[in-house]
Design a protein around this motif. Structure first.
Motif: not given
Length: 258
Positions: A122-125, A131-134
Motif C-alpha cells: 500500500p506504499f507508492y513511490y 500511512y494507509a488509513y482505513l
C-alpha cells in the motif's frame, strides 16, 4: 457520546501484523491518532478514498478528493472525518504525482479502500505515503499500514500518556488541579508489548487501578482481528490482566509488569 469525543476510560483494542506493518485497532479516536503521530509527522496532504465531499478539491485523473492545506490539515481532516463512517486515506507529497498514477495503481487503491486489505504494497513511490488509513465496519475499527512501524509505537505511547495525564491532572476534592507534569511513556517500554500485540490485546482504561503513588493499566489478550473476544473474569466488562503498564506518580516514571 459524540463521535471523536475522547473518553479516558475507553478500552483500546490492538492487533499488530508484523508481516504487513499494519495494525487493526478499536477505541482510539481519529483526533487521538493525529495528535499521537505528532506534529512533525503530520501528513502534508491526504488522498481521500471513501466518499464525495463538497468542501474538497478533486483530482480528475484519479477521481479522488484530496486535502493539501498543510497549515490547516489537522482541523480539516477532523471535520471531514466526522461527516462519514468510512474515513479512509493515503497521504501524499506532490499533487502533480497524482496524475502519474497508472490505472493498475488506481485499481489497487480502490481495492484497498473497498476491501480493507492490500493487493500489493500500500506504499507508492509516486505518493511517498507513510500511512494507509482505513476505516472498517462503518468506522468501528481502523486498520493502518505504517511504512515505519515505529510511528505506531510513538502514537500509542502518546495516547496512553495523554489519557493518564488527563487523569493525573483532574481536580482534587478541594477543586485544585494537580500541576505535576507527566513524563512520556517510553517507546522502548511499549515495544516490550510486541508479543501481546501480535496475539491481539486490550488496554483496559476502564479498569485502571489507582493509589496515591501509582496508576496501573491492565492488559489482556484480545482476538480483535476476528471477533473482538477478550479474556473475561465472569463480568462481561472486566478482563483478566496478563500484564500492566504502571505509572509511578511519586517517581514520575513508567514500568511494565507481567
Amino acid at each position: 457520546m459524540a463521535k471523536n469525543e475522547v473518553s479516558i476510560d475507553k478500552k483500546v483494542y490492538l492487533y499488530l501484523d508484523t508481516v504487513t506493518n499494519s495494525v487493526i485497532s478499536r477505541g482510539i479516536t481519529f483526533p487521538e491518532f493525529i495528535d499521537g503521530i505528532g506534529k512533525k509527522r503530520l501528513p502534508s496532504a491526504l488522498l481521500l478514498l471513501d466518499k464525495k465531499y463538497d468542501t474538497v478539491n478533486y483530482n480528475q485523473h484519479t477521481n479522488f478528493g484530496f486535502i493539501d492545506d498543510t497549515e490547516k490539515m489537522k482541523q480539516r481532516a477532523i471535520v471531514l472525518e466526522k461527516q462519514t463512517q468510512n474515513f479512509s486515506w493515503l497521504d501524499f507529497e506532490e499533487i502533480d504525482m497524482l496524475n502519474q498514477l497508472t490505472g493498475q495503481e488506481i485499481a489497487e487503491i480502490l481495492y484497498l479502500a473497498h476491501r480493507g486489505t492490500h493487493l500489493r504494497s500500500p506504499f507508492y513511490y509516486k505518493l511517498q505515503n507513510e500511512y494507509a488509513y482505513l476505516s472498517l465496519d462503518e468506522g468501528e475499527r481502523t486498520k493502518v499500514y505504517y511504512r515505519d512501524i515505529t510511528r505506531f509505537y510513538d502514537m500509542v505511547a502518546n495516547v496512553i500518556t495523554d489519557r493518564i495525564s488527563v487523569l493525573i491532572h483532574k481536580k482534587t476534592l478541594f477543586g485544585k488541579p494537580r500541576k505535576k507534569s507527566i513524563v512520556g511513556l517510553p517507546v522502548t517500554l511499549l515495544r516490550s508489548l510486541k508479543l501481546l500485540l501480535k496475539e491481539g490485546c486490550v488496554l483496559s482504561f476502564d479498569q485502571l487501578e489507582r493509589t496515591k503513588t501509582e496508576i496501573r493499566l491492565p492488559i489482556a489478550n484480545s482476538d480483535e482481528e476476528n471477533d473482538g473476544n477478550i479474556t473475561l473474569d465472569g463480568n462481561e466488562n472486566e478482563i483478566v490482566p496478563k500484564a500492566w503498564i504502571v505509572y509511578s506518580i511519586k517517581n514520575n516514571e513508567w514500568t511494565f509488569e507481567y
